[in-house]
Design a protein around this motif. Structure first.
Motif, short mmCIF file in Angstrom:
data_model
loop_
_atom_site.label_atom_id
_atom_site.label_comp_id
_atom_site.label_asym_id
_atom_site.label_seq_id
_atom_site.Cartn_x
_atom_site.Cartn_y
_atom_site.Cartn_z
N PHE A 58 0.84 -1.20 0.00
CA PHE A 58 0.00 0.00 0.00
C PHE A 58 0.88 1.25 0.00
N TRP A 59 0.21 2.39 -0.22
CA TRP A 59 0.87 3.70 -0.24
C TRP A 59 0.32 4.57 0.89
N VAL A 60 1.17 5.46 1.36
CA VAL A 60 0.79 6.43 2.39
C VAL A 60 1.28 7.80 1.97
N ARG A 61 0.48 8.83 2.25
CA ARG A 61 0.89 10.21 2.06
C ARG A 61 0.52 10.99 3.33
N LYS B 106 27.32 12.21 5.46
CA LYS B 106 26.46 13.11 6.22
C LYS B 106 25.04 12.57 6.29
N PRO B 107 24.40 12.59 7.45
CA PRO B 107 23.01 12.13 7.55
C PRO B 107 22.06 12.99 6.72
N PHE B 108 21.01 12.36 6.21
CA PHE B 108 19.97 13.07 5.46
C PHE B 108 18.93 13.54 6.48
N THR B 109 18.77 14.85 6.64
CA THR B 109 17.82 15.40 7.60
C THR B 109 16.87 16.36 6.91
N LEU B 110 15.76 16.65 7.58
CA LEU B 110 14.76 17.60 7.09
C LEU B 110 14.67 18.76 8.08
N PRO B 111 14.69 20.00 7.59
CA PRO B 111 14.71 21.16 8.48
C PRO B 111 13.50 21.23 9.40
N LYS B 112 13.72 21.72 10.59
CA LYS B 112 12.65 21.89 11.56
C LYS B 112 11.73 23.05 11.15
N ASP B 113 10.58 23.08 11.81
CA ASP B 113 9.61 24.17 11.65
C ASP B 113 9.14 24.36 10.21
N MET B 114 9.14 23.27 9.46
CA MET B 114 8.62 23.28 8.09
C MET B 114 7.80 22.02 7.86
N TRP B 115 6.78 22.12 6.99
CA TRP B 115 6.00 20.95 6.60
C TRP B 115 6.72 20.22 5.48
N HIS B 116 6.79 18.89 5.58
CA HIS B 116 7.42 18.06 4.57
C HIS B 116 6.42 16.99 4.12
N CYS B 117 6.26 16.85 2.80
CA CYS B 117 5.36 15.82 2.27
C CYS B 117 6.11 14.49 2.23
N ILE B 118 5.60 13.51 2.96
CA ILE B 118 6.20 12.19 3.04
C ILE B 118 5.30 11.20 2.30
N GLU B 119 5.88 10.46 1.35
CA GLU B 119 5.16 9.39 0.65
C GLU B 119 5.91 8.09 0.88
N LEU B 120 5.19 7.09 1.32
CA LEU B 120 5.78 5.78 1.59
C LEU B 120 5.06 4.71 0.78
N LYS C 151 9.70 2.02 -0.56
CA LYS C 151 10.09 3.27 -1.22
C LYS C 151 9.74 4.46 -0.34
N LEU C 152 10.57 5.48 -0.45
CA LEU C 152 10.35 6.73 0.27
C LEU C 152 10.51 7.90 -0.69
N TYR C 153 9.47 8.77 -0.74
CA TYR C 153 9.53 10.03 -1.47
C TYR C 153 9.38 11.16 -0.46
N ILE C 154 10.18 12.20 -0.61
CA ILE C 154 10.07 13.37 0.25
C ILE C 154 9.89 14.59 -0.64
N ASN C 155 8.77 15.28 -0.43
CA ASN C 155 8.41 16.45 -1.25
C ASN C 155 8.46 16.12 -2.74
N GLY C 156 8.01 14.90 -3.09
CA GLY C 156 7.87 14.48 -4.47
C GLY C 156 9.11 13.86 -5.08
N THR C 157 10.23 13.83 -4.36
CA THR C 157 11.47 13.28 -4.89
C THR C 157 11.79 11.95 -4.23
N GLU C 158 12.09 10.94 -5.06
CA GLU C 158 12.42 9.63 -4.50
C GLU C 158 13.76 9.69 -3.77
#
Length: 335
Positions: free
Chosen positions: A192-195, A258-272, A282-289
């Motif tokens: 299944f997919w999640v957004r 370097k670890p892959f991190t996402l900045p604080k205090d911002m909304w991030h679109c996560i697709e799994l 699979k993992l997509y973040i803000n539309g990018t695989e």
């Protein structure tokens, strides 16, 4: 002297002229009361007659009938909240041969609870957290007293949101090791997919092993049949301590990446995309695989639920928000 009379032929001609005059006067009065033969749109859907030989439909507004003499245009698209809507077409204008053209519009379906977030028709769960109640279809369980209310670990927050009027915040009552705080919702199958949209007041991925979401076999907090969307010194998948990071990133070590991190205090679109049987995640973040891993985990798993919240395995204290969560058989995409 011989008088000249009116012949029957002359009398008939006079009679026809008088009748024609009466008809012209009557038609003129009728046209003055109708939709008009000019170029302005018909009002209120009145029936137009007379004027040009071919009457066209007037501007349809919400399905109102068009008058005569105006340009035909479609009705406005219906805006839907909680489903799809269709604007009604313009009705046919009489007195001519043309009909008003109906407008056809589709609104964007809202999430459960009235959110503005889009939901696929076949979603097994979808919520924008617009109501201060446990989202429909969600199950709350914790490692503790089963009588504990869900609001012990979650709250609907109207001050921070991605869309709509509110979001779901994970409370920070305790972040000791093993502080499991998650909701479980049904998945359409083992694949299944999640957004969802995720936000934190601490950089996402900055801590050691902590879990944001997972595919699992059941809503039991201790179910080990799972694949986690987690942080493990960087954003990663984790299953039984076998970690997968985005390509080129990984656990920070001497000479490591370097670890892959996402900045604080911002909304991030996560697709799994979870597939327990094919073992492809699979993992997509803000539309990018960012991650596409095969043969992972090593053993096939049967997933039945999706969990989201926060499992503070290494005690990173943070505020975490979720919004516009959707679960479906196909990819949902970011809003």
């Amino acid at each position: 002297m011989k008088t000249t009379g009116v012949s029957s032929l002359q009398s008939s001609a006079i009679h026809r002229a008088l009748v024609g005059t009466v008809l012209i006067v009557a038609m003129t009065a009728f046209v003055a009361c109708g939709g008009g033969g000019g170029s302005s749109p018909g009002s209120g859907g009145k029936v137009g007659s007379g004027g040009a030989p071919t009457a066209t439909g007037g501007t349809a507004s919400g399905g109102a009938a068009g008058g005569s003499g105006g340009a035909a245009s479609g009705g406005n698209a219906g805006a839907a909240s909680g489903g799809s809507g269709t604007g009604a077409g313009g009705a046919t204008a009489t007195g001519g041969s043309a009909s008003g053209t109906g407008g056809l519009g589709t609104g964007t379906g809202g999430s459960n609870g009235g959110s503005t977030g889009a939901c696929p028709a076949n979603a097994t769960f979808c919520s924008g957290f617009e109501e201060a109640t446990l989202p429909s279809g969600a199950v709350y369980k914790l490692n503790g007293d089963p009588a504990t209310p869900w609001t012990h670990d979650f709250e609907v927050d109207a001050t921070v949101k991605h869309a709509g009027n509110s979001s779901l915040r994970v409370r920070t009552n305790s972040e000791a090791s093993g502080a499991y705080k998650m909701l479980a919702v049904s998945a359409p199958g083992s694949a299944f997919w999640v957004r969802f949209y995720l936000r934190s007041d601490v950089d996402l991925g900055a801590g050691d092993h902590n879990v944001y979401a997972m595919a699992a076999g059941s809503s039991d907090p201790n179910d080990t049949n799972n694949v986690e969307f987690a942080e493990d010194v960087g954003i990663a998948f984790n299953s039984h301590d076998a970690v997968q990071w985005p390509s080129g990133f990984g656990r920070l070590s001497a000479g490591g990446t370097k670890p892959f991190t996402l900045p604080k205090d911002m909304w991030h679109c996560i697709e799994l995309s979870f597939d327990g049987q094919a073992k492809v995640q699979k993992l997509y973040i803000n539309g990018t695989e960012q991650i596409n891993v095969s043969d992972y985990p090593k053993m096939a798993m049967t997933f039945a639920v999706f969990k989201f919240g926060y499992n503070a395995l290494h005690g990173t204290v943070r505020k975490t928000w979720y919004d516009d969560v959707a679960v479906a058989a196909q990819r949902i995409n970011c809003l």
